[in-house]
Design a protein around this motif. Structure first.
Motif, PDB file in Angstrom:
ATOM      1  N   PRO A 164       0.819  -1.218   0.000  1.00  0.00           N
ATOM      2  CA  PRO A 164       0.000   0.000   0.000  1.00  0.00           C
ATOM      3  C   PRO A 164       0.856   1.274   0.000  1.00  0.00           C
ATOM      4  CG  PRO A 164      -0.747  -1.508   1.728  1.00  0.00           C
ATOM      5  CD  PRO A 164       0.512  -2.090   1.161  1.00  0.00           C
ATOM      6  N   GLU A 165       2.019   1.179   0.579  1.00  0.00           N
ATOM      7  CA  GLU A 165       2.898   2.351   0.622  1.00  0.00           C
ATOM      8  C   GLU A 165       3.416   2.683  -0.784  1.00  0.00           C
ATOM      9  OE1 GLU A 165       3.279   4.408   2.927  1.00  0.00           O
ATOM     10  OE2 GLU A 165       4.804   5.610   1.875  1.00  0.00           O
ATOM     11  N   VAL A 166       3.774   1.655  -1.511  1.00  0.00           N
ATOM     12  CA  VAL A 166       4.210   1.877  -2.899  1.00  0.00           C
ATOM     13  C   VAL A 166       3.031   2.421  -3.712  1.00  0.00           C
ATOM     14  CG1 VAL A 166       5.058   0.766  -5.004  1.00  0.00           C
ATOM     15  CG2 VAL A 166       5.991   0.099  -2.778  1.00  0.00           C
ATOM     16  N   TYR A 167       1.845   1.894  -3.435  1.00  0.00           N
ATOM     17  CA  TYR A 167       0.663   2.412  -4.120  1.00  0.00           C
ATOM     18  C   TYR A 167       0.505   3.913  -3.853  1.00  0.00           C
ATOM     19  CZ  TYR A 167      -4.118   3.039  -5.713  1.00  0.00           C
ATOM     20  OH  TYR A 167      -5.226   3.498  -6.385  1.00  0.00           O
ATOM     21  N   ARG A 168       0.636   4.280  -2.592  1.00  0.00           N
ATOM     22  CA  ARG A 168       0.470   5.689  -2.223  1.00  0.00           C
ATOM     23  C   ARG A 168       1.500   6.577  -2.938  1.00  0.00           C
ATOM     24  NH1 ARG A 168       1.870   9.353   1.090  1.00  0.00           N
ATOM     25  NH2 ARG A 168       3.534   8.101   1.980  1.00  0.00           N
ATOM     26  N   THR A 169       2.734   6.139  -2.921  1.00  0.00           N
ATOM     27  CA  THR A 169       3.783   6.914  -3.590  1.00  0.00           C
ATOM     28  C   THR A 169       3.535   7.010  -5.087  1.00  0.00           C
ATOM     29  OG1 THR A 169       5.266   5.883  -1.992  1.00  0.00           O
ATOM     30  CG2 THR A 169       6.275   7.173  -3.766  1.00  0.00           C
ATOM     31  N   THR A 170       3.070   5.909  -5.651  1.00  0.00           N
ATOM     32  CA  THR A 170       2.924   5.866  -7.109  1.00  0.00           C
ATOM     33  C   THR A 170       1.690   6.627  -7.588  1.00  0.00           C
ATOM     34  OG1 THR A 170       3.997   3.707  -7.129  1.00  0.00           O
ATOM     35  CG2 THR A 170       2.738   4.318  -9.096  1.00  0.00           C
ATOM     36  N   TYR A 171       0.583   6.450  -6.867  1.00  0.00           N
ATOM     37  CA  TYR A 171      -0.668   7.032  -7.360  1.00  0.00           C
ATOM     38  C   TYR A 171      -1.127   8.253  -6.581  1.00  0.00           C
ATOM     39  CZ  TYR A 171      -0.738   3.071 -10.443  1.00  0.00           C
ATOM     40  OH  TYR A 171      -0.393   2.174 -11.409  1.00  0.00           O
ATOM     41  N   GLY A 172      -0.337   8.634  -5.568  1.00  0.00           N
ATOM     42  CA  GLY A 172      -0.599   9.905  -4.903  1.00  0.00           C
ATOM     43  C   GLY A 172      -1.800   9.923  -3.989  1.00  0.00           C
ATOM     44  N   GLU A 173      -2.287   8.750  -3.608  1.00  0.00           N
ATOM     45  CA  GLU A 173      -3.376   8.713  -2.630  1.00  0.00           C
ATOM     46  C   GLU A 173      -3.366   7.351  -1.940  1.00  0.00           C
ATOM     47  OE1 GLU A 173      -7.038   9.220  -4.752  1.00  0.00           O
ATOM     48  OE2 GLU A 173      -6.665   7.549  -6.105  1.00  0.00           O
ATOM     49  N   ASP A 174      -4.007   7.272  -0.787  1.00  0.00           N
ATOM     50  CA  ASP A 174      -4.061   6.002  -0.069  1.00  0.00           C
ATOM     51  C   ASP A 174      -4.953   5.020  -0.822  1.00  0.00           C
ATOM     52  OD1 ASP A 174      -2.405   6.643   2.102  1.00  0.00           O
ATOM     53  OD2 ASP A 174      -4.034   7.781   3.047  1.00  0.00           O
ATOM     54  N   HIS A 175      -4.572   3.762  -0.786  1.00  0.00           N
ATOM     55  CA  HIS A 175      -5.421   2.737  -1.393  1.00  0.00           C
ATOM     56  C   HIS A 175      -6.689   2.596  -0.558  1.00  0.00           C
ATOM     57  CE1 HIS A 175      -6.805  -1.010  -3.146  1.00  0.00           C
ATOM     58  NE2 HIS A 175      -5.923  -0.826  -4.119  1.00  0.00           N
ATOM     59  N   PRO A 176      -7.863   2.562  -1.211  1.00  0.00           N
ATOM     60  CA  PRO A 176      -9.110   2.524  -0.435  1.00  0.00           C
ATOM     61  C   PRO A 176      -9.327   1.201   0.316  1.00  0.00           C
ATOM     62  CG  PRO A 176      -9.554   2.549  -2.815  1.00  0.00           C
ATOM     63  CD  PRO A 176      -8.099   2.730  -2.657  1.00  0.00           C
ATOM     64  N   THR A 177      -8.752   0.110  -0.184  1.00  0.00           N
ATOM     65  CA  THR A 177      -8.953  -1.182   0.493  1.00  0.00           C
ATOM     66  C   THR A 177      -7.633  -1.942   0.567  1.00  0.00           C
ATOM     67  OG1 THR A 177      -9.532  -2.192  -1.638  1.00  0.00           O
ATOM     68  CG2 THR A 177     -11.364  -1.407  -0.275  1.00  0.00           C
ATOM     69  N   PRO A 178      -6.697  -1.420   1.332  1.00  0.00           N
ATOM     70  CA  PRO A 178      -5.371  -2.050   1.354  1.00  0.00           C
ATOM     71  C   PRO A 178      -5.424  -3.485   1.882  1.00  0.00           C
ATOM     72  CG  PRO A 178      -5.579  -0.389   3.094  1.00  0.00           C
ATOM     73  CD  PRO A 178      -6.777  -0.237   2.205  1.00  0.00           C
ATOM     74  N   GLU A 179      -6.406  -3.778   2.704  1.00  0.00           N
ATOM     75  CA  GLU A 179      -6.471  -5.124   3.288  1.00  0.00           C
ATOM     76  C   GLU A 179      -6.765  -6.192   2.242  1.00  0.00           C
ATOM     77  OE1 GLU A 179      -8.647  -2.765   3.507  1.00  0.00           O
ATOM     78  OE2 GLU A 179     -10.627  -3.594   3.027  1.00  0.00           O
ATOM     79  N   LYS A 180      -7.267  -5.764   1.098  1.00  0.00           N
ATOM     80  CA  LYS A 180      -7.608  -6.734   0.058  1.00  0.00           C
ATOM     81  C   LYS A 180      -6.459  -7.000  -0.917  1.00  0.00           C
ATOM     82  CE  LYS A 180     -12.609  -5.854  -0.099  1.00  0.00           C
ATOM     83  NZ  LYS A 180     -13.133  -7.206   0.160  1.00  0.00           N
ATOM     84  N   LEU A 181      -5.418  -6.193  -0.878  1.00  0.00           N
ATOM     85  CA  LEU A 181      -4.384  -6.303  -1.909  1.00  0.00           C
ATOM     86  C   LEU A 181      -3.789  -7.714  -1.975  1.00  0.00           C
ATOM     87  CD1 LEU A 181      -2.587  -2.844  -1.578  1.00  0.00           C
ATOM     88  CD2 LEU A 181      -3.990  -3.679  -3.468  1.00  0.00           C
ATOM     89  N   GLY A 182      -3.693  -8.358  -0.796  1.00  0.00           N
ATOM     90  CA  GLY A 182      -3.093  -9.692  -0.765  1.00  0.00           C
ATOM     91  C   GLY A 182      -3.926 -10.768  -1.437  1.00  0.00           C
ATOM     92  N   GLU A 183      -5.183 -10.472  -1.706  1.00  0.00           N
ATOM     93  CA  GLU A 183      -6.053 -11.489  -2.325  1.00  0.00           C
ATOM     94  C   GLU A 183      -5.852 -11.611  -3.834  1.00  0.00           C
ATOM     95  OE1 GLU A 183     -10.047 -10.255  -1.436  1.00  0.00           O
ATOM     96  OE2 GLU A 183      -9.647 -10.100   0.723  1.00  0.00           O
ATOM     97  N   TRP A 184      -5.193 -10.630  -4.402  1.00  0.00           N
ATOM     98  CA  TRP A 184      -5.129 -10.566  -5.866  1.00  0.00           C
ATOM     99  C   TRP A 184      -3.842 -11.188  -6.411  1.00  0.00           C
ATOM    100  CZ3 TRP A 184      -8.884  -8.137  -9.046  1.00  0.00           C
ATOM    101  CH2 TRP A 184      -9.979  -7.607  -8.336  1.00  0.00           C
ATOM    102  N   VAL A 185      -4.002 -11.857  -7.534  1.00  0.00           N
ATOM    103  CA  VAL A 185      -2.845 -12.385  -8.261  1.00  0.00           C
ATOM    104  C   VAL A 185      -2.516 -11.415  -9.394  1.00  0.00           C
ATOM    105  CG1 VAL A 185      -1.929 -14.303  -9.618  1.00  0.00           C
ATOM    106  CG2 VAL A 185      -3.529 -14.748  -7.734  1.00  0.00           C
ATOM    107  N   TYR A 186      -1.244 -11.086  -9.547  1.00  0.00           N
ATOM    108  CA  TYR A 186      -0.805 -10.220 -10.648  1.00  0.00           C
ATOM    109  C   TYR A 186      -0.946 -11.012 -11.945  1.00  0.00           C
ATOM    110  CZ  TYR A 186       2.172  -6.854 -13.163  1.00  0.00           C
ATOM    111  OH  TYR A 186       2.679  -5.919 -14.034  1.00  0.00           O
ATOM    112  N   GLY A 187      -1.762 -10.500 -12.833  1.00  0.00           N
ATOM    113  CA  GLY A 187      -2.169 -11.278 -14.000  1.00  0.00           C
ATOM    114  C   GLY A 187      -1.144 -11.371 -15.108  1.00  0.00           C
ATOM    115  N   ASN A 188      -0.006 -11.902 -14.790  1.00  0.00           N
ATOM    116  CA  ASN A 188       1.025 -12.156 -15.799  1.00  0.00           C
ATOM    117  C   ASN A 188       1.282 -13.658 -15.819  1.00  0.00           C
ATOM    118  OD1 ASN A 188       3.712 -12.736 -16.788  1.00  0.00           O
ATOM    119  ND2 ASN A 188       3.936 -10.522 -16.979  1.00  0.00           N
ATOM    120  N   PRO A 189       0.752 -14.376 -16.809  1.00  0.00           N
ATOM    121  CA  PRO A 189       0.852 -15.842 -16.817  1.00  0.00           C
ATOM    122  C   PRO A 189       2.284 -16.359 -16.808  1.00  0.00           C
ATOM    123  CG  PRO A 189      -0.808 -15.103 -18.380  1.00  0.00           C
ATOM    124  CD  PRO A 189      -0.085 -13.877 -17.907  1.00  0.00           C
ATOM    125  N   GLU A 190       3.195 -15.648 -17.465  1.00  0.00           N
ATOM    126  CA  GLU A 190       4.560 -16.150 -17.564  1.00  0.00           C
ATOM    127  C   GLU A 190       5.241 -16.180 -16.192  1.00  0.00           C
ATOM    128  OE1 GLU A 190       3.242 -13.893 -19.605  1.00  0.00           O
ATOM    129  OE2 GLU A 190       3.163 -15.006 -21.483  1.00  0.00           O
TER     130      GLU A 190
END
Lengths: 349, 349, 349, 349
Positions: free
Chosen positions: C109-135
């Motif tokens: 979430p900290e990298v998100y904040r730095t990158t997008y200039g605002e706090d992530h609205p649901t940081p607790e959910k970030l761990g549920e997601w898979v980065y969609g790069n099959p390789e």
């Protein structure tokens, strides 16, 4: 699918754009199995060196035409005049022959002579060939073994005009068809005219009068009327946009044009009538058709003068050449007509 | 050059392409001294922010139209309908008025009403204006103080047809003019239609029938004949290529076409007859004309049918708009006609 | 195919290019059945009005997001920041969520904040997601129900660098990645920057430093090294060509680069190593990839300096967005990985 | 102007783009009088057949090089290696020689050998030539009689880097310069690589490493640092956009970059620093420079890492070739430096 559902295919002259496009479509066709591709210049080279979009899609290598073996279907993708001169050799090697050139399109040897400036080498065979336009000749194509694929500009002209002429919605008055053509129509060989710095920004009238496809279009279109073609090259690579300027009889309106198109093309799988009241995609645009087998058709009428502007757009290498050929083969061999031609086209593109 | 050889110029509506192009040409003109450029949206901003090609060429800043001071010449580069509504204000501030819009081109208020769908706000003034086409109205332009610059597509149509109609080399039969137009003709404002992904690969018929320039062309061309216009947008930014399909009387040949062009245009500084037997630059091509004031004209004839394909190419923003205006001003003020319009064009481009 | 082999799909935000491209691919996918497409602006309109390539392919109409019904798979094609803010609503309506935006790509979430200039609205959910790069994440994707599709420029950078960094073939030294990007990457909304006359001939550095995809790429790539991105817009509509300038340790050669790519990507269905000794198609070129899910990768080494130029090409809307998403879904749902992604690309194009 | 203010010019090899561009500029130059243009292939043909933009501008015909007469200035626009082999013949016919090729740019015969793979035919003459870059060698150019015009990509690299290296604003660390190049840089001869269908949509890395202009740039730039060049072809016809990735020492900021450029280039007539906070024309863009002699330079800094992205844009045929040559001649002959180079460039373009 079991192997006996497939026909073997040999592409003769496979290093050009027409042959390459047929190959691309055939590799994706469940009933076609391309086993041979010839190219004199590239014999021994993988076809993907010449058609780099096919990297990872085929391991075929070019062979020389002299090494041509038998195949169920022989597709001739040769320069004008080459197919007819050796047609007996190809007939000896395959039951079905599909010619992508102009050699067997015209029925009348005299018209051929006038159009191409030389006598046809095998005039006695002209009657054996079906003109490969599914919309006009679907019944003739069933079971056909000689298919002479329609020319690309001719196709765009014929498909725009055919329903209206057939149903008498046009006056027998001069029709002017102006084709805006992409650079791939001139083939795969580099030339001064195709040199990128000379071509990228060019709008070049390359055939104001005397276009050879006039003969094809006149042969195929019903009725007697003067047809005039002008061809202009554009900065696109693929595609033809044709506007045909024609004339509606008194008492007719744009509803009659609609009706005619609907009556004749209502069940056609690859023709879409495009005429939208608003937005930016109101008429046919080749931008949307790269890689597809569609012919989009539209029109607009000037009620004051009876002038109607008919428009058609195709990909010259697909609906104008290789896709047309596949569609014709699907009909000839009683496969579902859209097989292998499902690509919808890209937007944006 | 001494200051009294110069006229001061105010450009009203200078943030669009027409105004920007006039500014570019005027900055390079020894007798023109641009002292004011207006833009409501950009007031206070340097003009080079909007016209970045002029960086380092001028320190002018946009001002509001309300702050317009007097000038010798006032150039109106406003959207259609704006100039006529406030013409008295502009007349109060400048002796010479040049209008780049369509407001004062048509002589007949009734034709104006039919064409633009509203009554002309100052029909009594229409007679004061000279149609700013030097090739047709050079004598009228001498000393003129009201110049209504010709429309871009109209110019390409008029210049292709004028000599042949004037000298009777065409039949009084339907003439079809098809214009291939660059994207700058639609102006400097972004729209869905101008969005690059939708436009870059597009060949878009945007005005198949009912083009407003038909009225201008019919007003200016001699004789009575039906004229039909179709406009198609192309991937180019600048330029118009027009093909006009017309008909030669029996007994005439392409030599008569040559003669007519030569007789009427032989001394024209900005018209070149382009018809070359071989090579890739055989006919007019807007590729060669970006930034120039040339109108290149060519033709080809179909001896069998009497059809003649006339072709003209211009840069829509120069010979079609701002260059035309400068040329007209040069005549009006008795300066050498090519002053400020010397750019030859680029090759390759 | 029986209906129970299919999953229903709702596309939220389907009037943009990413949503439209997902729709195009899904309509051709035997296991996907798109039942809903939302667009606030176009609710009630047929989707083919906005995506004219789909004329005749679907009768779907846009609906408002408020009318979203349940679906097996919900695909979010919304502007940055929109998906995360309402994620609970989407989770209530579908079991599998695919997000095409940047909202759930970053783990920290900290990298998100730095990158997008605002706090992530649901940081607790970030761990549920898979980065969609099959390789990189094929195993994680199996059975995944939250897929955050990789960014387009990030994908081109990651795929070029990953094998070499993983296997230690690069020095931990500044890597400069320069992306040449087509205009569709900026989305479907017209703007001054996308106005055709301003864009058609432009080579515009639009993000010399500070590109947001740097964070994604750094998260996904192994090891610690400085990564620098520069993005330049080109006259193409689709496609990204990335060159990454990196450094090989002493004693290594281009054979080690070959080996690394082969070891890591040898079995990848959508990665092709393109490095040919002669001809004009020696390296990756986005020209060949429009509409395809390929990432072509090539390289060249300067033996004198140890510099290696890595190159990757993709279609930003397919392998960079919607194709990536389909490929990820194919893995998640245990369908053959190439299903619906068979298009080979066009040549010429 | 009286005739004795003019110098006669012979252009040797005038059918290519460099020679054609020199001719275009010279025809518009008040002190240059082109009297001869040679072309072996086109001898006897009007130059306007090959350079159609010059129709109506000159009646010159090509002659064979064997028929070369004396001239005050001889401009060599020949393929690499040709000028040096016959330099004595040209020296016998003209007092001032301008070479547009690479033959006399490098001072060190050993570097020439390494770069061009053969011994220089006249190494003893290398010291007589001035490197034709006015910004670096203005004083040397005054009165010069041997001018070796700088290479186009080299020029874009040198002009971006020179002030910063001269004033110590860059670290002596790897600099990566990536050049995006138009198709005219490859010359006027058609080839497979220049075939429009293969080139129009292409982004083609054609020289990832080993570009020959590296030697020129290293010769001309102050200090010792590793310089790496990558060249990519784009769909433009003219123009080079170069991004140079370099590194600022600790404690320096973008103000130091500004200062360096201003200090060194503040009085340069053809260099503009382009770095604008907002709008769409924030950085250099070759779109604006077709036909002009400008080199636009901009930059952006990443304060976190010290990386600075320097950008330069030129027209490869003008500031990169023929315009550079004219500017150098203006200095050599003590004419105002901007003479004949006044064209501002087009917008839109």
């Amino acid at each position: 699918m079991s192997m006996h559902d497939q026909k073997t295919v040999a592409i003769v002259g496979g290093s050009g754009y027409a042959g390459g496009e047929f190959l691309r479509l055939a590799l994706n066709h469940p009933h076609l199995n391309v086993t041979q591709v010839t190219s004199e210049r590239n014999a021994g080279t993988p076809v993907s060196m010449v058609h780099p979009n096919l990297r990872g899609r085929t391991n075929l290598k070019f062979r020389k035409a002299a090494d041509l073996d038998e195949a169920d279907i022989i597709v001739l993708a040769l320069p004008h005049g080459s197919a007819a001169k050796k047609i007996a050799e190809y007939e000896a090697r395959g039951k079905i022959i599909v010619d992508l050139s102009a050699d067997f399109r015209l029925k009348d040897p005299e018209v051929y002579r006038t159009t191409y400036g030389e006598d046809h080498p095998t005039p006695e065979k002209l009657g054996e060939w079906v003109y490969g336009n599914p919309e006009l000749h679907r019944e003739d194509l069933r079971g056909a073994t000689r298919i002479a694929c329609a020319g690309c500009f001719a196709t765009s002209v014929i498909l725009a005009l055919y329903p209206l002429l057939k149903l008498g919605v046009l006056l027998p008055k001069d029709i002017i068809a102006t084709g805006l053509v992409g650079s791939s129509a001139a083939g795969a060989s580099a030339s001064d005219a195709s040199h990128h710095p000379e071509r990228a920004g060019s709008l070049r009238v390359y055939k104001p009068v005397g276009h050879r496809h006039t003969a094809e279009a006149q042969q195929e279109l019903p009725g007697h009327f003067p047809l005039h073609l002008t061809a202009i090259s554009t900065p696109r690579v693929r595609g033809i946009l044709t506007t045909a300027q024609a004339w509606i009889p008194d008492g007719y309106s744009d509803r009659d044009v609609w009706s005619a198109y609907r009556e004749v093309y209502g069940a056609e799988p690859f023709i879409r009538i495009v005429k939208v009241a608003k937005g930016i995609h109101r008429y046919p645009d080749p931008m949307l058709l790269d890689g597809t087998n569609y012919c989009d058709i539209g029109f607009e009428m000037d009620q004051d003068t009876g002038r109607v502007v008919l428009m058609s757009a195709i990909d010259n290498l697909v609906k104008g050449t290789a896709g047309h050929a596949i569609q014709s083969l699907n009909i000839a061999l009683d496969w579902p007509e859209t097989t292998g031609l499902e690509f919808a086209g890209l937007h944006p593109a």
